[in-house]
Scaffold this motif. Structure first.
Motif, PDB file in Angstrom:
ATOM      1  N   VAL A 197      57.594  50.107  40.221  1.00 10.58           N
ATOM      2  CA  VAL A 197      56.623  49.309  40.976  1.00 10.58           C
ATOM      3  C   VAL A 197      55.290  50.051  41.012  1.00 10.58           C
ATOM      4  O   VAL A 197      55.232  51.242  40.715  1.00 10.58           O
ATOM      5  CB  VAL A 197      57.095  49.052  42.430  1.00 10.58           C
ATOM      6  N   VAL A 198      54.264  49.318  41.416  1.00 10.81           N
ATOM      7  CA  VAL A 198      52.949  49.957  41.536  1.00 10.81           C
ATOM      8  C   VAL A 198      52.609  50.101  43.010  1.00 10.81           C
ATOM      9  O   VAL A 198      52.797  49.184  43.792  1.00 10.81           O
ATOM     10  CB  VAL A 198      51.870  49.119  40.817  1.00 10.81           C
ATOM     11  N   ARG A 199      52.141  51.290  43.386  1.00  7.34           N
ATOM     12  CA  ARG A 199      51.788  51.544  44.792  1.00  7.34           C
ATOM     13  C   ARG A 199      50.344  52.002  44.870  1.00  7.34           C
ATOM     14  O   ARG A 199      49.911  52.805  44.037  1.00  7.34           O
ATOM     15  CB  ARG A 199      52.682  52.635  45.358  1.00  7.34           C
ATOM     16  N   LYS A 200      49.676  51.495  45.894  1.00  6.88           N
ATOM     17  CA  LYS A 200      48.302  51.906  46.098  1.00  6.88           C
ATOM     18  C   LYS A 200      48.312  53.108  47.041  1.00  6.88           C
ATOM     19  O   LYS A 200      48.859  53.031  48.145  1.00  6.88           O
ATOM     20  CB  LYS A 200      47.528  50.752  46.735  1.00  6.88           C
ATOM     21  N   VAL A 201      47.785  54.207  46.563  1.00 10.22           N
ATOM     22  CA  VAL A 201      47.646  55.358  47.468  1.00 10.22           C
ATOM     23  C   VAL A 201      46.169  55.736  47.536  1.00 10.22           C
ATOM     24  O   VAL A 201      45.330  55.097  46.904  1.00 10.22           O
ATOM     25  CB  VAL A 201      48.490  56.570  46.987  1.00 10.22           C
ATOM     26  N   LYS A 202      45.863  56.754  48.296  1.00  7.08           N
ATOM     27  CA  LYS A 202      44.474  57.152  48.522  1.00  7.08           C
ATOM     28  C   LYS A 202      43.711  57.368  47.217  1.00  7.08           C
ATOM     29  O   LYS A 202      42.586  56.943  47.057  1.00  7.08           O
ATOM     30  CB  LYS A 202      44.455  58.457  49.327  1.00  7.08           C
ATOM     31  N   LYS A 203      44.395  58.004  46.278  1.00  5.79           N
ATOM     32  CA  LYS A 203      43.704  58.397  45.049  1.00  5.79           C
ATOM     33  C   LYS A 203      43.626  57.262  44.030  1.00  5.79           C
ATOM     34  O   LYS A 203      43.082  57.419  42.950  1.00  5.79           O
ATOM     35  CB  LYS A 203      44.413  59.599  44.401  1.00  5.79           C
ATOM     36  N   GLY A 204      44.212  56.121  44.373  1.00  6.26           N
ATOM     37  CA  GLY A 204      44.187  55.001  43.449  1.00  6.26           C
ATOM     38  C   GLY A 204      45.572  54.407  43.271  1.00  6.26           C
ATOM     39  O   GLY A 204      46.467  54.646  44.101  1.00  6.26           O
ATOM     40  N   GLU A 205      45.774  53.623  42.196  1.00  3.51           N
ATOM     41  CA  GLU A 205      47.065  52.979  41.975  1.00  3.51           C
ATOM     42  C   GLU A 205      47.959  53.851  41.092  1.00  3.51           C
ATOM     43  O   GLU A 205      47.533  54.329  40.045  1.00  3.51           O
ATOM     44  CB  GLU A 205      46.859  51.610  41.341  1.00  3.51           C
ATOM     45  N   TYR A 206      49.177  54.012  41.526  1.00  8.67           N
ATOM     46  CA  TYR A 206      50.151  54.822  40.793  1.00  8.67           C
ATOM     47  C   TYR A 206      51.421  54.021  40.584  1.00  8.67           C
ATOM     48  O   TYR A 206      51.739  53.135  41.374  1.00  8.67           O
ATOM     49  CB  TYR A 206      50.488  56.105  41.570  1.00  8.67           C
ATOM     50  N   VAL A 207      52.161  54.375  39.560  1.00  6.93           N
ATOM     51  CA  VAL A 207      53.473  53.740  39.440  1.00  6.93           C
ATOM     52  C   VAL A 207      54.487  54.593  40.185  1.00  6.93           C
ATOM     53  O   VAL A 207      54.334  55.806  40.320  1.00  6.93           O
ATOM     54  CB  VAL A 207      53.942  53.577  37.972  1.00  6.93           C
ATOM     55  N   CYS A 208      55.513  53.903  40.686  1.00  8.07           N
ATOM     56  CA  CYS A 208      56.583  54.589  41.405  1.00  8.07           C
ATOM     57  C   CYS A 208      57.919  54.117  40.886  1.00  8.07           C
ATOM     58  O   CYS A 208      58.056  52.943  40.523  1.00  8.07           O
ATOM     59  CB  CYS A 208      56.503  54.271  42.892  1.00  8.07           C
ATOM     60  N   GLY A 209      58.885  55.004  40.903  1.00 10.78           N
ATOM     61  CA  GLY A 209      60.237  54.617  40.548  1.00 10.78           C
ATOM     62  C   GLY A 209      61.063  54.463  41.818  1.00 10.78           C
ATOM     63  O   GLY A 209      61.153  55.377  42.612  1.00 10.78           O
ATOM     64  N   LYS A 210      61.592  53.253  42.057  1.00  8.43           N
ATOM     65  CA  LYS A 210      62.446  53.044  43.240  1.00  8.43           C
ATOM     66  C   LYS A 210      63.871  53.394  42.868  1.00  8.43           C
ATOM     67  O   LYS A 210      64.421  52.862  41.922  1.00  8.43           O
ATOM     68  CB  LYS A 210      62.382  51.581  43.681  1.00  8.43           C
ATOM     69  N   LYS A 263      48.462  54.274  37.372  1.00 11.57           N
ATOM     70  CA  LYS A 263      48.731  53.005  36.710  1.00 11.57           C
ATOM     71  C   LYS A 263      47.992  52.902  35.387  1.00 11.57           C
ATOM     72  O   LYS A 263      48.521  52.434  34.376  1.00 11.57           O
ATOM     73  CB  LYS A 263      48.303  51.848  37.637  1.00 11.57           C
ATOM     74  N   ARG A 264      46.735  53.353  35.384  1.00  5.46           N
ATOM     75  CA  ARG A 264      45.918  53.173  34.182  1.00  5.46           C
ATOM     76  C   ARG A 264      46.464  53.949  32.983  1.00  5.46           C
ATOM     77  O   ARG A 264      46.244  53.583  31.844  1.00  5.46           O
ATOM     78  CB  ARG A 264      44.469  53.537  34.447  1.00  5.46           C
TER      79      ARG A 264
END
Lengths: 683, 295
Positions: free
Chosen positions: A104-117, A75-76
């Protein structure tokens, strides 16, 4: 909405696993549809002797679309300080053909990432079925298969046609060398002409027209209806079970029924003989107590008169044979048959059938302590139980399955006691796993005696089982012995019984191999009772052949198993075993040599517990015993935490090993806990 | 009035039918056998995995089944019509049903039931899967896809049809005893074989000299083994067949116990499996040398 029909057509399938095969196929096809997100409204499982299949109505043409999420940059890095997409995110969106609204933004183990739905359009149902159905067919499992072309597929019987219709289109995949299409085959009594199907919905009616009721539930009801209708004007009650109806169902495509009969003179035969003959001649249903029976057949109604004539002839001929033997045997009588057993050899080098009977009768004495057992009855039954092997009836292979039963009848005819008669009748039970057990005490014990003798005899005559080699089925015999002893709660030590029998044989054989055999049978039995293999092993480590006792110990262990306390105890015992592994002859404990309080405490607890245990073992109170053993754990743990067993001072070390050994022996009275596998342990 | 099909005409009709399907018309073997399977035209031929279609009548001897000509269905000797098609054609079941129509059964008026029957010939180390075929409840044919012979796996799967000719004729002629079958328009089956049944029943059940037979069994077995060692499986097979028949007589005579029975079967099977192995060996040697010639 579309419909799907799958039909695998073959030459007549073994009835015993037909319905199972059909259900497996239908479950797997439905499983596929669910997994692939293909909606469907209704499912009908199809089976007849010549086909299994599934008819599914109301499918969607395509898979339901699926939303997948493609992971993008963190995300950053995706957004700048004004929350606008960075070049990086723009690149990601372009590469994956994504709009801003799909991010959208998803929280995963390594931190926040953007995702394409992203919505993925579903594949055509047709393509999926075409690909997957042959794969499913390959995974079907059967107890017995064959091949019918060189290097070809394996299946219980040759596959001759496959129908795979998705609405009006046929899916032309190939399985087992057969190309799927739209042509089914009807009842061969009606016509050989293939039945062309335009669409799945025609299937049931067109096949009915071709002499096949494809739905097993409908056919089953029809069978019962036909039987009822056929017997309307007769006396007597049709004698059938649900199993019989289902077997008929698995051998019938188009049920019709007709009443036929046999000559009334055959009613003189024992009931078991009549029932057996009618059953083996095609599941014929006896109208007890008359001379009539119902035959359910699978052909045109026109065949009725011929079928009636045919079955009348066949049943008559079989009963003629039976009566012929029965009369000859009765004329000969039990006494003369018994005399003849001297001439019939049993196993090589082990004397005659007569010798076996004498031995069984002598062996009976070992069981005299069994409550409610009449030893005289048992000995008499043992003397006579093999006599019918010399009867003409049993020597004929069609009637061999009546061994014991006929012996009982012949014994009754010569005036033997009722209890002797029942023991003889029952002593082959159980004939297979799950068969019924003898109902009388003498029947139970005679069955055990006979089976132990069969086993020992097999070992002595070079017929010891190994791998798939077990010509005299001694494994089945062994299992039955264990089952009989346990089911009747007999207080018998098997190993002593084996020793007692070996004395009668006067043969030189190491009894250990027989003990090993019975131990292995007991393991299998307890496993079937759903006890864990390692727990059974722990219990049977120092087994003497007491089955009931072993089962009770397993039951007590099972209750403990998995509890944290118990797991720690097992770990402790494994440690003890390791420490003692290389120790030879640990001596006696000398309390004078104790240096630490943990030693003293453990010794005190151990001797105390040991004192309490003997009475509990006497009473077989295994849950209580386990509680007591468990109660030793704190002292054991404390000992291992505080005390260094392998210390420098040789004297003290020896004394500590003696203490560990003492504790170990207390545990071993119950079993070898170190054989229990605990989670996470490599074994 | 329907023309009555005589026993001999049934044999002719079936033979012609299978001849048209491409079967070579062979003849019975010259030694006592319990089934057409023992005939080398079956047992030896199925080992070589080459196309082989054959049809023949076999005179089968089952000593235990004799009833002194008193039971309408049980005899110690009967006729089988044996068909082997190797490899099995896809349409074999229809061929078979049509053969029944060809001798006069209208399928619409009878019930043909395929009853699961895993067939095995323990003395031949042969087994297969298939059915007993019942016509109106009467077993008339054994229908088998061979899987193994002489203990060896088969590759080209042969199908074997063994028709019980007497039973088929009984149904066709509507008689209730084999003895009453019309063999031709003058003589019945009983006219031809009744005395034979009575005498052989007496022989099998009481007159056979068991000591002699046991000794013959041992000698024939030894001779078979000697012939195998000389690389002569076919003559050795003759002695194997003889052992098998002697065993059957001894069993009918009640001279062997259940466990001895198991042992004797194993001895005959050991001979049969040696035959099979030697024959296979010769076949593979031949095909190697044939390839050599081509090169």
């Amino acid at each position: 909405m579309i419909d799907f029909l799958l039909e695998i057509g073959f030459e007549e399938f073994p009835p015993a696993f037909l319905s199972k095969a059909a259900n497996e196929l239908s479950d797997k096809v439905v499983g596929l549809l669910n997994r692939e997100r293909i909606f469907h409204r209704s499912v009908r499982t199809i089976y007849t002797p010549r086909r299994i299949g599934v008819l599914i109505l109301g499918l969607t043409r395509k898979q339901k679309p699926k939303v997948v999420e493609i992971q993008g940059p963190p995300k950053r890095l995706a957004f700048d300080e004004r929350s606008q997409p960075t070049q990086m995110l723009k690149g990601f969106m372009k590469a994956n053909d994504l709009k801003r609204s799909q991010i959208v933004v998803r929280k995963v183990k390594k931190g926040e990432y953007v995702c394409g739905k992203k919505e993925v359009v579903g594949t055509n149902t047709e393509d999926i079925l075409y690909e997957e159905i042959p794969k499913i067919l390959k995974t079907l499992e059967f107890p017995r298969t064959m091949i019918w072309t060189k290097g070809g597929a394996k299946f219980p019987r040759p596959i001759r046609w496959i129908v795979a219709l998705l609405d009006r289109r046929s899916l032309k995949f190939t399985f087992a060398g057969v190309r799927a299409d739209r042509h089914s085959i009807g009842n061969q009594h009606f016509s050989f002409k293939p039945i062309r199907l335009e669409k799945p919905r025609e299937y049931i009616n067109l096949l009915r027209h071709g002499g096949v009721v494809v739905d097993p539930n409908e056919r089953r009801k029809l069978i019962v209806k036909r039987i009822k209708k056929a017997v309307e004007k007769t006396e007597g009650k049709p004698l059938y079970t649900n199993e019989m109806i289902e077997e008929i169902n698995c051998t019938t495509e188009y049920p019709e029924a007709v009443v036929a009969g046999f000559n009334e003179q055959y009613l003189d035969l024992p009931e078991e003989v009549l029932a057996m003959v009618l059953k083996t001649q095609g599941n014929l249903i006896w109208l007890k107590p008359t001379h009539l029976f119902v035959c359910v057949f699978s052909a045109k109604k026109k065949a009725l008169q011929n079928v009636k004539k045919g079955y009348t002839l066949v049943v008559g001929s079989k009963l003629y044979d039976a009566l012929f033997y029965y009369k000859n045997d009765s004329k000969q009588g039990l006494v003369r048959m018994e005399a003849q057993t001297k001439r019939m050899m049993w196993l090589k080098g082990l004397g005659s059938i007569y010798d076996k009977a004498i031995r069984l009768s002598d062996f009976a004495d070992f069981f005299k302590g069994v409550p409610e057992l009449n030893l005289d009855i048992l000995e008499r039954a043992a003397r006579l139980c093999k006599v019918d092997l010399l009867s003409e009836m049993i020597r004929e292979k069609d009637f061999t399955s009546l061994q014991g039963i006929m012996g009982g009848h012949y014994a009754k005819a010569s005036g033997e006691d009722k209890a002797v008669v029942s023991a003889i009748k029952e002593h082959y039970l159980p004939r297979f796993a799950g068969d019924k057990l003898p109902s009388t005490k003498e029947g139970v014990v005679l069955s055990i005696i006979d089976k132990i003798d069969n086993i020992v005899g097999a070992f002595l005559s070079g017929n010891r089982p190994s791998g798939s080699y077990d010509p005299l089925a001694v494994r089945r015999n062994g299992y039955a012995v264990v089952n009989l002893v346990d089911a009747n709660s007999l207080d018998i030590t098997l190993f002593n019984a084996v020793d007692a029998l070996l004395k009668l044989y006067k043969k030189d054989i190491k009894h250990e191999i027989l003990f090993e055999f019975f131990t292995e049978r007991c393991i299998r039995y307890l496993q079937d009772k759903k006890y864990r293999y390692d727990e059974i092993n722990a219990v049977l480590a120092y087994w003497k052949g007491d089955i009931v006792d072993a089962r009770m110990r397993c039951a007590a262990l099972k209750k403990m198993s998995g509890k944290a306390e118990f797991t720690k105890l097992v770990i402790g015992q494994k440690r003890v075993r390791n420490i003692l592994k290389d120790v030879k002859g640990p001596g006696k404990v000398n309390t004078e040599l104790f240096k630490q309080s943990a030693e003293k405490k453990l010794f005190k607890k151990g001797t105390e517990t040991d004192g309490q245990l003997s009475a509990l073992f006497e009473a077989r109170d295994y849950p209580k015993i386990l509680d007591l053993l468990l109660a030793m754990r704190p002292d054991i743990d404390k000992f291992f935490d505080d005390v260094m067993v392998m210390c420098e001072d040789e004297k003290i070390k020896k004394n500590r090993l003696a203490l560990v050994n003492l504790i170990n022996r207390i545990f071993l009275q119950f079993g070898d806990f170190s054989r229990i596998v605990i989670e996470g342990e490599k074994n | 009035m329907k023309k009555l099909r005589t026993f001999e005409n049934i044999i002719l009709d079936l033979s012609k039918y299978w001849q048209k399907k491409g079967c070579l018309l062979y003849q019975p073997y010259n030694s006592e056998v319990g089934a057409g399977t023992f005939n080398p035209a079956t047992f030896i031929r199925v080992l070589d995995n080459k196309p082989w279609n054959v049809c023949y009548v076999e005179i089968c001897k089952r000593p235990r089944d004799g009833r002194y000509a008193e039971n309408p269905l049980r005899f110690q000797q009967f006729y089988q019509l044996q068909v082997i098609m190797q490899p099995a054609p896809d349409d074999i079941q229809r061929f078979f049903l049509e053969s029944l129509e060809c001798v006069g059964f209208k399928l619409k008026e009878h019930e043909v039931r395929f009853v699961e029957g895993d067939w095995d010939a323990p003395t031949l180390g042969a087994w297969g899967l298939g059915w007993e075929v019942w016509l109106d409840g009467l077993e008339i044919i054994q229908f088998t896809y061979f899987q193994q012979a002489g203990g060896l796996e088969l590759e080209e799967i042969p199908v074997e049809l063994s028709y019980g000719l007497e039973r088929i004729a009984m149904l066709l002629q509507g008689v209730e005893s084999v003895l009453d079958l019309k063999w031709n328009n003058k003589l019945t089956w009983g006219d031809v074989y009744r005395q034979n049944e009575i005498e052989f029943s007496k022989y099998n059940f009481s007159a056979a000299d068991t000591r002699l037979l046991v000794s013959l069994f041992n000698q024939y077995e030894a001779e078979a083994v000697r012939l195998f060692e000389k690389g002569l499986p076919l003559p050795g097979y003759d002695y194997t067949i003889k052992c098998s028949h002697i065993f059957n007589v001894l069993e009918a005579r009640g001279a062997i116990s259940i466990s001895e029975r198991v042992k004797m079967i194993a001895r005959v099977r050991a001979l049969a499996s040696q035959v099979a192995q030697l024959c296979r060996q010769k076949i593979s040697e031949q095909s190697v040398s044939e390839k050599g010639v081509k090169r």
